[in-house]
Design a protein around this motif. Sequence first.
Motif, mmCIF file in Angstrom:
data_model
loop_
_atom_site.group_PDB
_atom_site.id
_atom_site.type_symbol
_atom_site.label_atom_id
_atom_site.label_comp_id
_atom_site.label_asym_id
_atom_site.label_seq_id
_atom_site.Cartn_x
_atom_site.Cartn_y
_atom_site.Cartn_z
ATOM 1 N N MET A 69 9.361 5.096 15.375
ATOM 2 C CA MET A 69 9.072 6.455 15.077
ATOM 3 C C MET A 69 9.933 7.032 13.972
ATOM 4 O O MET A 69 9.104 7.789 13.379
ATOM 5 C CB MET A 69 9.424 7.280 16.335
ATOM 6 N N ALA A 70 10.897 6.753 13.770
ATOM 7 C CA ALA A 70 12.006 7.414 12.596
ATOM 8 C C ALA A 70 10.960 6.842 11.197
ATOM 9 O O ALA A 70 10.981 7.244 10.217
ATOM 10 C CB ALA A 70 13.114 6.802 12.673
ATOM 11 N N TYR A 71 10.792 5.467 11.187
ATOM 12 C CA TYR A 71 10.009 5.094 10.060
ATOM 13 C C TYR A 71 8.700 5.451 9.849
ATOM 14 O O TYR A 71 8.477 5.746 8.537
ATOM 15 C CB TYR A 71 9.733 3.339 10.504
ATOM 16 N N LEU A 72 7.949 5.859 10.879
ATOM 17 C CA LEU A 72 6.627 6.451 10.422
ATOM 18 C C LEU A 72 6.799 7.648 9.933
ATOM 19 O O LEU A 72 6.084 8.259 9.072
ATOM 20 C CB LEU A 72 5.995 6.539 11.713
ATOM 21 N N LEU A 118 8.750 1.498 2.706
ATOM 22 C CA LEU A 118 10.017 1.455 3.066
ATOM 23 C C LEU A 118 10.463 0.306 4.041
ATOM 24 O O LEU A 118 9.308 -0.609 4.433
ATOM 25 C CB LEU A 118 10.455 2.790 3.751
ATOM 26 N N THR A 119 11.618 -0.139 4.231
ATOM 27 C CA THR A 119 11.972 -1.286 4.898
ATOM 28 C C THR A 119 12.594 -0.881 6.377
ATOM 29 O O THR A 119 13.357 0.329 6.414
ATOM 30 C CB THR A 119 12.992 -1.889 4.178
ATOM 31 N N LYS A 120 12.475 -1.645 7.334
ATOM 32 C CA LYS A 120 13.313 -1.465 8.536
ATOM 33 C C LYS A 120 14.162 -2.463 8.819
ATOM 34 O O LYS A 120 13.739 -3.601 8.733
ATOM 35 C CB LYS A 120 12.175 -1.286 9.790
ATOM 36 N N VAL A 121 15.312 -2.071 8.971
ATOM 37 C CA VAL A 121 16.649 -3.008 9.323
ATOM 38 C C VAL A 121 17.026 -2.735 10.593
ATOM 39 O O VAL A 121 17.285 -1.544 11.040
ATOM 40 C CB VAL A 121 17.668 -2.792 8.262
#
Length: 368
Positions: free
Chosen positions: A202-205, A215-218
């Motif tokens: 949700m934060a990534y979207l 953007l990247t998700k870690v």
Amino acid sequence: MENWYRVQNVDQIDSPALLVYPDRIVRNIERALKFVNVDAGRLRPHIKTNKCREVCQLLLDSGISKFKCATIAEAELLGMVGAKDVLLAYQPVGPKIDRLLHLIEAFPNTDYACLVDNADSAHELSARGLQNGRPLAIYIDVNVGMGRTGASIAQMERLVLDIQLLDGIHLMGVHGYDGHIHDKDHQVREQQSQQAYRVLEMAYLMAQGSTSTPLTKVIGGSPSFPFHAERDDVECSPGTFVFWDFGYAENYAEQDFLVAAVLLTRVVSIVDHKHLCLDLGYKSVASESPQPRVKFFDQRIGTIKMQSEEHLVVEVRDSTDFKIGDELYCVPRHICPTVACYDEVQVIDKGTADQVWKVLARGKKINY
């Protein structure tokens, strides 16, 4: 292999000592890569566990180029070994900002980034980036359930807007650490990992909607690693796998990593017919966990009765089976802070101690 941990020239090693086994470290790295289908780009190992130049080099040699760390000293170590991409998984404040800027200048071939979870820090980092003449790379730290750091979902929209209005920082992605997930039950842990991922997604979207730059998700630590490893849209950041420990080995059986770090201790006193005193105090092994903090290979060693700064008292069946100076080998419950107890580790190759590796990032500072 039975007794793989024993050292032939153990009389040359003072105790207590931390022993590491490079062949097993390499096998652990290979196993970590298998979890992500041998896609090194999917791994961003956390070096808080090893803090050693040589272990970082083994990771680099395997094709891994992205890393995570918690301290400026660890970040500097990664610059020293030529790591391409380093995420300081910490929000720098005060003098740490200057120290990070010095690292960026000192190691131009390493791309550094740090975490941000609030607008004030974003503005400060932006101002310093402008003063320095180059934007600072940042990841938004998202609270995925641990409740330690990170912006909540309710805070994300405003924070993203604030960040995108600032010229001195450059948003690279979102980061979530799910260190609250450590249930022994595999199914429960999988469900908790899924929930943490949903929060990060949700934060990534929200963040991705503010920019055309991908953007990247870690996400993740060791307990949740197998579940996040199945997601092809995230970078996984386990760290303990290089050395492993008995706490993780007992609780997370689905991860078939090998113990690659062992403690050496000796009998320093025979208390009575049922008790021995060893030179393994809580200054030599992680002491934040309840006893037993170590697990002995020798089945004659029973319950741990007492531990102080330099001493460990254990119960045995018959103390006449032992003599003063006898060597014993054991595995710590928690290897990460145990490594930080030592200035150097003894390297065991084919049963022989043949060199030492400095725990270079043990301290708060190397040069910067």
